[in-house]
Design a protein around this motif. Structure first.
Motif, short mmCIF file in Angstrom:
data_model
loop_
_atom_site.label_atom_id
_atom_site.label_comp_id
_atom_site.label_asym_id
_atom_site.label_seq_id
_atom_site.Cartn_x
_atom_site.Cartn_y
_atom_site.Cartn_z
N GLY A 113 0.80 -1.22 0.00
CA GLY A 113 0.00 0.00 0.00
C GLY A 113 0.83 1.26 0.00
N LEU A 114 2.03 1.20 -0.57
CA LEU A 114 2.93 2.35 -0.61
C LEU A 114 2.96 3.03 -1.97
CD1 LEU A 114 5.93 0.81 1.37
CD2 LEU A 114 4.05 2.22 2.24
N ALA A 115 2.25 2.48 -2.95
CA ALA A 115 2.21 3.06 -4.29
C ALA A 115 1.07 2.43 -5.06
CB ALA A 115 3.54 2.83 -5.02
N THR A 116 0.73 3.05 -6.18
CA THR A 116 -0.30 2.51 -7.06
C THR A 116 0.35 1.76 -8.22
OG1 THR A 116 -0.36 4.50 -8.46
CG2 THR A 116 -1.82 4.46 -6.52
N ALA A 117 -0.41 0.90 -8.85
CA ALA A 117 0.04 0.24 -10.07
C ALA A 117 -0.07 1.24 -11.22
CB ALA A 117 -0.80 -0.99 -10.36
N TYR A 118 0.99 1.40 -11.99
CA TYR A 118 1.00 2.36 -13.09
C TYR A 118 0.52 1.65 -14.35
CZ TYR A 118 2.55 6.97 -14.72
OH TYR A 118 2.60 8.26 -15.17
N ARG A 119 -0.82 1.47 -14.46
CA ARG A 119 -1.38 0.65 -15.52
C ARG A 119 -1.17 1.22 -16.91
NH1 ARG A 119 -4.80 0.58 -11.23
NH2 ARG A 119 -5.28 -1.46 -10.30
N ARG A 120 -0.87 2.49 -17.00
CA ARG A 120 -0.58 3.08 -18.31
C ARG A 120 0.61 2.39 -18.98
NH1 ARG A 120 1.17 9.45 -19.23
NH2 ARG A 120 1.70 9.27 -21.45
N TYR A 121 1.51 1.86 -18.16
CA TYR A 121 2.72 1.24 -18.69
C TYR A 121 2.81 -0.26 -18.43
CZ TYR A 121 4.19 6.08 -19.17
OH TYR A 121 4.26 7.40 -19.53
N SER A 122 2.09 -0.75 -17.43
CA SER A 122 2.18 -2.18 -17.12
C SER A 122 1.00 -2.61 -16.26
CB SER A 122 3.49 -2.47 -16.37
OG SER A 122 3.52 -3.81 -15.92
N MET A 123 0.55 -3.83 -16.49
CA MET A 123 -0.50 -4.42 -15.66
C MET A 123 0.09 -5.41 -14.65
SD MET A 123 -3.37 -3.07 -16.48
CE MET A 123 -4.59 -4.23 -15.83
N ALA A 124 1.40 -5.41 -14.53
CA ALA A 124 2.07 -6.40 -13.69
C ALA A 124 1.62 -6.37 -12.24
CB ALA A 124 3.59 -6.22 -13.78
N TYR A 125 1.28 -5.19 -11.74
CA TYR A 125 0.96 -5.06 -10.31
C TYR A 125 -0.51 -4.74 -10.07
CZ TYR A 125 6.01 -4.68 -10.55
OH TYR A 125 7.34 -4.92 -10.82
N ASP A 126 -1.33 -5.00 -11.06
CA ASP A 126 -2.76 -4.70 -10.95
C ASP A 126 -3.40 -5.43 -9.77
OD1 ASP A 126 -5.45 -3.81 -12.06
OD2 ASP A 126 -5.67 -5.97 -12.23
N LEU A 127 -3.18 -6.73 -9.66
CA LEU A 127 -3.79 -7.52 -8.59
C LEU A 127 -3.19 -7.17 -7.23
CD1 LEU A 127 -4.14 -11.03 -10.27
CD2 LEU A 127 -5.88 -9.26 -9.96
N ASP A 128 -1.92 -6.79 -7.20
CA ASP A 128 -1.30 -6.38 -5.94
C ASP A 128 -1.93 -5.10 -5.41
OD1 ASP A 128 1.01 -8.38 -5.83
OD2 ASP A 128 1.31 -7.47 -7.79
N GLU A 129 -2.21 -4.16 -6.32
CA GLU A 129 -2.87 -2.93 -5.89
C GLU A 129 -4.28 -3.23 -5.37
OE1 GLU A 129 -5.25 0.25 -8.09
OE2 GLU A 129 -3.15 0.87 -8.38
N LYS A 130 -5.01 -4.07 -6.10
CA LYS A 130 -6.37 -4.38 -5.70
C LYS A 130 -6.41 -5.05 -4.33
CE LYS A 130 -8.21 -4.64 -10.39
NZ LYS A 130 -8.63 -5.52 -11.50
N ALA A 131 -5.44 -5.90 -4.05
CA ALA A 131 -5.38 -6.56 -2.75
C ALA A 131 -5.12 -5.55 -1.64
CB ALA A 131 -4.29 -7.63 -2.75
N ALA A 132 -4.22 -4.59 -1.90
CA ALA A 132 -3.92 -3.56 -0.89
C ALA A 132 -5.13 -2.66 -0.67
CB ALA A 132 -2.72 -2.73 -1.34
N ALA A 133 -5.85 -2.34 -1.76
CA ALA A 133 -7.03 -1.47 -1.65
C ALA A 133 -8.14 -2.16 -0.86
CB ALA A 133 -7.52 -1.08 -3.04
#
Length: 220
Positions: A113-133
């Motif tokens: 929960g220290l940053a957002t996933a930068y989906r404009r450039y990558s979807m690699a951390y999409d699920l990690d962001e959703k879990a933190a949210a």
């Protein structure tokens, strides 16, 4: 014919990431580091800017941008990182995927929960962001402006001739009939507010600094 097909096949293959800088890292902010004398921006991650604030469910202002930098620094400062370069951005920073002790730094930061996933450039951390949210941890425990939106608001202010003295001191301390009021980039009157030091008006780097000097937050 075989040689032509081989060349075509090579051209269609994805470009592999280049070896990036490796070494002990120094944290600049939540998604930017200095490694081996080079500035490295994590690929696929977008952290809050140092001057950003969040609003808690209780309505309290929180210096969450500075907090995320401190948290990332506590986790990674001085540790050895290995990176794979993905790109070079317009600021001549190396954009890379980095790991510490074999763990993906971007995934660690977003999942905490220290940053957002930068989906404009990558979807690699999409699920990690959703879990933190969903868990409401870190910045997701409060309300905040997306880092990209925050930067866009700041650029708009610069283009209108209201540039702050430094990139992290963007809060406008205005004096009017209503008193001493400070304006954040997301406030309605931010763009049309002009700062005149001769009248006692000034720029602030944080909301805590503005409040300590006697200014109050704009209500809209």
């Amino acid at each position: 014919m075989f040689r032509f097909c081989s060349i075509l096949l090579l051209a269609l293959m994805p470009v592999a990431a280049l070896a990036g800088p490796d070494g002990r890292l120094r944290v600049i902010d939540g998604d930017t580091f200095e490694i081996a004398g080079q500035t490295v921006r994590l690929h696929g991650v977008d952290a809050l800017e140092n001057g950003q604030t969040c609003t808690t469910d209780q309505g309290t202002l929180w210096e969450c941008g500075a907090w995320t930098t401190q948290e990332v620094r506590a986790r990674f400062q001085g540790r050895y990182a290995t990176c794979e370069q993905v790109d070079i951005d317009r600021y001549n920073r190396v954009v890379a995927r980095c790991a510490v002790d074999g763990n993906d730094m971007g995934r660690t930061i977003v999942r905490a929960g220290l940053a957002t996933a930068y989906r404009r450039y990558s979807m690699a951390y999409d699920l990690d962001e959703k879990a933190a949210a969903v868990a409401a941890i870190g910045i997701w425990s409060a309300q905040f402006t997306a880092p990209a939106t925050f930067r866009a608001d700041r650029r708009a202010a610069n283009q209108q001739g209201t540039a702050a003295p430094t990139e992290n001191c963007i809060i406008k301390g205005n004096i009017s009939r209503s008193g001493r009021i400070y304006h954040m980039p997301h406030n309605r009157d931010y763009d049309r507010t002009r700062i005149n030091p001769a009248n006692g008006e000034r720029w602030f780097c944080t909301e805590a600094e503005a409040r300590a000097a006697g200014w109050r937050a704009a209500r809209n």
